[in-house]
Write a protein that holds these residues in place. Structure first.
Motif, PDB file in Angstrom:
ATOM      1  N   ARG A 370       0.843  -1.195   0.000  1.00  0.00           N
ATOM      2  CA  ARG A 370       0.000   0.000   0.000  1.00  0.00           C
ATOM      3  C   ARG A 370       0.882   1.251   0.000  1.00  0.00           C
ATOM      4  N   ALA A 371       1.664   1.382  -1.052  1.00  0.00           N
ATOM      5  CA  ALA A 371       2.636   2.468  -1.163  1.00  0.00           C
ATOM      6  C   ALA A 371       2.443   3.200  -2.480  1.00  0.00           C
ATOM      7  N   ALA A 372       3.240   4.246  -2.662  1.00  0.00           N
ATOM      8  CA  ALA A 372       3.154   5.037  -3.888  1.00  0.00           C
ATOM      9  C   ALA A 372       4.545   5.417  -4.352  1.00  0.00           C
ATOM     10  N   ALA A 373       4.756   5.383  -5.664  1.00  0.00           N
ATOM     11  CA  ALA A 373       5.972   5.927  -6.257  1.00  0.00           C
ATOM     12  C   ALA A 373       5.739   7.408  -6.493  1.00  0.00           C
ATOM     13  N   VAL A 374       6.661   8.221  -5.979  1.00  0.00           N
ATOM     14  CA  VAL A 374       6.492   9.669  -6.018  1.00  0.00           C
ATOM     15  C   VAL A 374       7.650  10.293  -6.770  1.00  0.00           C
ATOM     16  N   VAL A 375       7.338  11.189  -7.693  1.00  0.00           N
ATOM     17  CA  VAL A 375       8.350  11.929  -8.437  1.00  0.00           C
ATOM     18  C   VAL A 375       8.292  13.385  -7.990  1.00  0.00           C
ATOM     19  N   ALA A 376       9.446  13.908  -7.591  1.00  0.00           N
ATOM     20  CA  ALA A 376       9.526  15.295  -7.135  1.00  0.00           C
ATOM     21  C   ALA A 376      10.605  16.026  -7.923  1.00  0.00           C
ATOM     22  N   CYS A 377      10.416  17.302  -8.106  1.00  0.00           N
ATOM     23  CA  CYS A 377      11.406  18.147  -8.783  1.00  0.00           C
ATOM     24  C   CYS A 377      11.551  19.433  -7.982  1.00  0.00           C
ATOM     25  N   GLY A 378      12.762  19.712  -7.518  1.00  0.00           N
ATOM     26  CA  GLY A 378      12.980  20.887  -6.690  1.00  0.00           C
ATOM     27  C   GLY A 378      12.196  20.846  -5.400  1.00  0.00           C
ATOM     28  N   GLY A 379      11.987  19.641  -4.854  1.00  0.00           N
ATOM     29  CA  GLY A 379      11.229  19.486  -3.625  1.00  0.00           C
ATOM     30  C   GLY A 379       9.730  19.538  -3.801  1.00  0.00           C
ATOM     31  N   ARG A 380       9.249  19.652  -5.021  1.00  0.00           N
ATOM     32  CA  ARG A 380       7.817  19.754  -5.307  1.00  0.00           C
ATOM     33  C   ARG A 380       7.344  18.489  -6.004  1.00  0.00           C
ATOM     34  N   GLU A 381       6.307  17.867  -5.459  1.00  0.00           N
ATOM     35  CA  GLU A 381       5.772  16.645  -6.063  1.00  0.00           C
ATOM     36  C   GLU A 381       5.118  16.967  -7.394  1.00  0.00           C
ATOM     37  N   ILE A 382       5.516  16.200  -8.431  1.00  0.00           N
ATOM     38  CA  ILE A 382       4.937  16.422  -9.756  1.00  0.00           C
ATOM     39  C   ILE A 382       4.170  15.201 -10.271  1.00  0.00           C
ATOM     40  N   TYR A 383       4.328  14.061  -9.594  1.00  0.00           N
ATOM     41  CA  TYR A 383       3.613  12.867 -10.067  1.00  0.00           C
ATOM     42  C   TYR A 383       3.597  11.838  -8.940  1.00  0.00           C
ATOM     43  N   ARG A 384       2.511  11.075  -8.863  1.00  0.00           N
ATOM     44  CA  ARG A 384       2.372  10.017  -7.849  1.00  0.00           C
ATOM     45  C   ARG A 384       1.632   8.841  -8.468  1.00  0.00           C
ATOM     46  N   LYS A 385       2.152   7.627  -8.220  1.00  0.00           N
ATOM     47  CA  LYS A 385       1.510   6.414  -8.727  1.00  0.00           C
ATOM     48  C   LYS A 385       1.405   5.411  -7.588  1.00  0.00           C
ATOM     49  N   ARG A 386       0.191   5.044  -7.252  1.00  0.00           N
ATOM     50  CA  ARG A 386      -0.044   4.106  -6.158  1.00  0.00           C
ATOM     51  C   ARG A 386      -0.024   2.666  -6.664  1.00  0.00           C
ATOM     52  N   ALA A 387       0.348   1.745  -5.766  1.00  0.00           N
ATOM     53  CA  ALA A 387       0.351   0.316  -6.102  1.00  0.00           C
ATOM     54  C   ALA A 387       0.110  -0.476  -4.826  1.00  0.00           C
ATOM     55  N   PRO A 388      -0.548  -1.630  -4.925  1.00  0.00           N
ATOM     56  CA  PRO A 388      -0.785  -2.443  -3.724  1.00  0.00           C
ATOM     57  C   PRO A 388       0.502  -3.001  -3.131  1.00  0.00           C
ATOM     58  N   ILE A 389       1.521  -3.214  -3.981  1.00  0.00           N
ATOM     59  CA  ILE A 389       2.796  -3.733  -3.479  1.00  0.00           C
ATOM     60  C   ILE A 389       3.928  -3.365  -4.442  1.00  0.00           C
ATOM     61  N   PHE A 390       5.070  -3.030  -3.872  1.00  0.00           N
ATOM     62  CA  PHE A 390       6.315  -2.889  -4.608  1.00  0.00           C
ATOM     63  C   PHE A 390       7.276  -3.926  -4.044  1.00  0.00           C
ATOM     64  N   THR A 391       7.967  -4.650  -4.904  1.00  0.00           N
ATOM     65  CA  THR A 391       8.913  -5.670  -4.464  1.00  0.00           C
ATOM     66  C   THR A 391      10.136  -5.674  -5.360  1.00  0.00           C
ATOM     67  N   PRO A 392      11.338  -5.945  -4.815  1.00  0.00           N
ATOM     68  CA  PRO A 392      12.558  -5.920  -5.628  1.00  0.00           C
ATOM     69  C   PRO A 392      12.557  -6.917  -6.770  1.00  0.00           C
ATOM     70  N   GLY A 393      11.748  -7.977  -6.648  1.00  0.00           N
ATOM     71  CA  GLY A 393      11.716  -8.989  -7.692  1.00  0.00           C
ATOM     72  C   GLY A 393      11.012  -8.552  -8.956  1.00  0.00           C
ATOM     73  N   GLU A 394      10.321  -7.424  -8.926  1.00  0.00           N
ATOM     74  CA  GLU A 394       9.578  -6.964 -10.096  1.00  0.00           C
ATOM     75  C   GLU A 394       9.920  -5.501 -10.373  1.00  0.00           C
TER      76      GLU A 394
END
Length: 420
Positions: A370-394
């Motif tokens: 239950r996490a999100a990948a967040v992209v920030a530029c200059g300390g400002r969030e510009i994009y967010r993508k949620r996913a039920p799971i992130f794992t190193p295998g994928e």
């Protein structure tokens, strides 16, 4: 005698990335094009991957590795692209001169306007692990065992333990079982598998093969031939726990402990390599720090799916064609950095000043639910993508929309994973 030949684009590697790059370059209008492949036939590692599961994203159907490769091989042939098999690239220069040798043509140097590096990757060998024990026969990398069975008709052994839970190791657990061998266990140092979930289910669980997480091989036994291995549980620091040892009597140990991008030629060309991925540092056009040299596929960063390798190859081929025509010029760029809980973002920079979508690919540093990948530029969030799971295998990916890319300034772009 060293013969010199001029080409618009030279591609080093005739696997799925190189074939895709060649198709894209030709379809982009490049007529002078050569692919260099050291094996006797194109297709790369797909030639020995006779299991199904390829092409679901790209073709919307399930193919074996050879079937997937054959589609691109036939397309390359139909486009009249020159593939030099049995030819080894000896050196790629920063001036885009590619020296290669073959029994048929001898030593030839290609002077190219653009070069695409698509050499793939290799397996991490036993020597890189420091595992104690004798130097007996019966210890193979998983890919070597796969080649022996699927291409050469040779069975490596009858009782096997697999060290590491990478996808090749998981697939070989199933393959060995189907060939009549007994796979005793798949042993993984980390507290999570490094392979795709579908492979854990289809290759281990469906065949009742135990997956021992937080375990490793601490001893290899045997003189002329392997007779057994000792496996122990490890603590949080990945150190073996005394008293937790398990003995397995076996004649085969398969190693599936990671893949390494094949970048010796890249180093010779002066290409900057990323310590996180082991591959070249590239911009969003897959161009390296050396102008006119591009990189794609597993030599850039190790992928999970060949569909993504091909997509990257197409992008590199189009960019190389544009460079060869003089249409791709130097531009300002902003760096893309690994943030918290993220490792190995590719590309490592984005060219600014154009409105276009840019895909970013990376590995999570751990398992996050239950996490999100967040992209920030200059300390400002510009994009967010949620996913039920992130794992190193994928491999994880996200696509920055064109409007977000167009709004980038000179501050660094940082990709992070945040637990919500």
């Amino acid at each position: 005698m060293n013969r010199t030949v001029n080409r618009d684009v030279v591609i080093v590697g005739g696997g799925p990335a190189g074939l895709a790059a060649a198709i894209a370059a030709r379809e982009s209008g490049v007529s002078s094009l050569t692919v260099i492949e050291r094996e006797s036939a194109p297709g790369g590692i797909l030639r020995q991957c006779i299991h199904s599961g390829f092409g679901l994203h790209r073709f919307s159907e399930e193919l074996t590795g050879p079937e997937y490769a054959q589609r691109d091989i036939e397309r390359v042939a139909g486009l009249g692209i020159e593939i030099l098999c049995g030819t080894t690239a000896l050196h790629v220069g920063g001036d885009r001169r590619v020296s290669c040798v073959s029994a048929e043509r001898g030593l030839v140097t290609y002077e190219a306007k653009a070069v695409v590096l698509a050499m793939g990757c290799r397996e991490r060998p036993r020597g890189a692990l420091g595992t104690p024990g004798t130097r007996c026969a019966g210890v193979y990398t998983a890919g070597t065992a796969q080649r022996l069975i699927n291409l050469e008709g040779f069975m490596p052994g009858r009782r096997a333990v697999i060290l590491g839970s990478g996808d090749i190791g998981l697939i070989m657990a199933r393959r060995m079982t189907l060939q009549g061998a007994k796979v005793l266990a798949c042993v993984e140092l980390m507290p999570y598998s490094s392979g795709l979930t579908r492979n854990i289910v289809q290759c281990l669980e469906d065949f009742d093969i135990p997956l021992l997480l937080s375990h490793t091989v601490v001893d290899i036994k045997g003189r002329g031939r392997l007779t057994g291995v000792t496996v122990a549980k490890v603590d949080a620091q990945r150190k073996p726990i005394p008293g937790s040892e398990i003995e397995f009597a076996c004649d085969t140990l398969l190693l599936s402990v990671g893949l390494i991008p094949e970048n010796e030629l890249s180093r010779g060309a002066g290409v900057t390599l990323s310590p996180a991925t082991g591959g070249p540092v590239v911009d969003d056009g897959l161009e390296t720090a050396v102008p006119g040299i591009f990189s794609c596929g597993n030599v850039l960063h190790v992928h999970d799916l060949v569909d993504h390798v091909s997509r990257e190859g197409f992008a590199a081929g189009r960019a190389a064609a544009a460079f060869a025509r003089g249409e791709r010029r130097a531009a300002q760029s902003v760096p893309v950095l690994d943030g918290e809980n993220v490792r190995g973002v590719v590309p490592q920079s984005i060219r600014v000043g154009e409105a276009r979508a840019v895909e970013l690919m990376f590995r999570p540093a751990g398992v996050y639910r239950r996490a999100a990948a967040v992209v920030a530029c200059g300390g400002r969030e510009i994009y967010r993508k949620r996913a039920p799971i992130f794992t190193p295998g994928e491999m994880a990916s996200l696509t920055l929309p064109a409007q977000a890319v167009a709004a980038l300034e000179r501050e660094a772009v940082v990709v992070s994973i945040e637990e919500e």
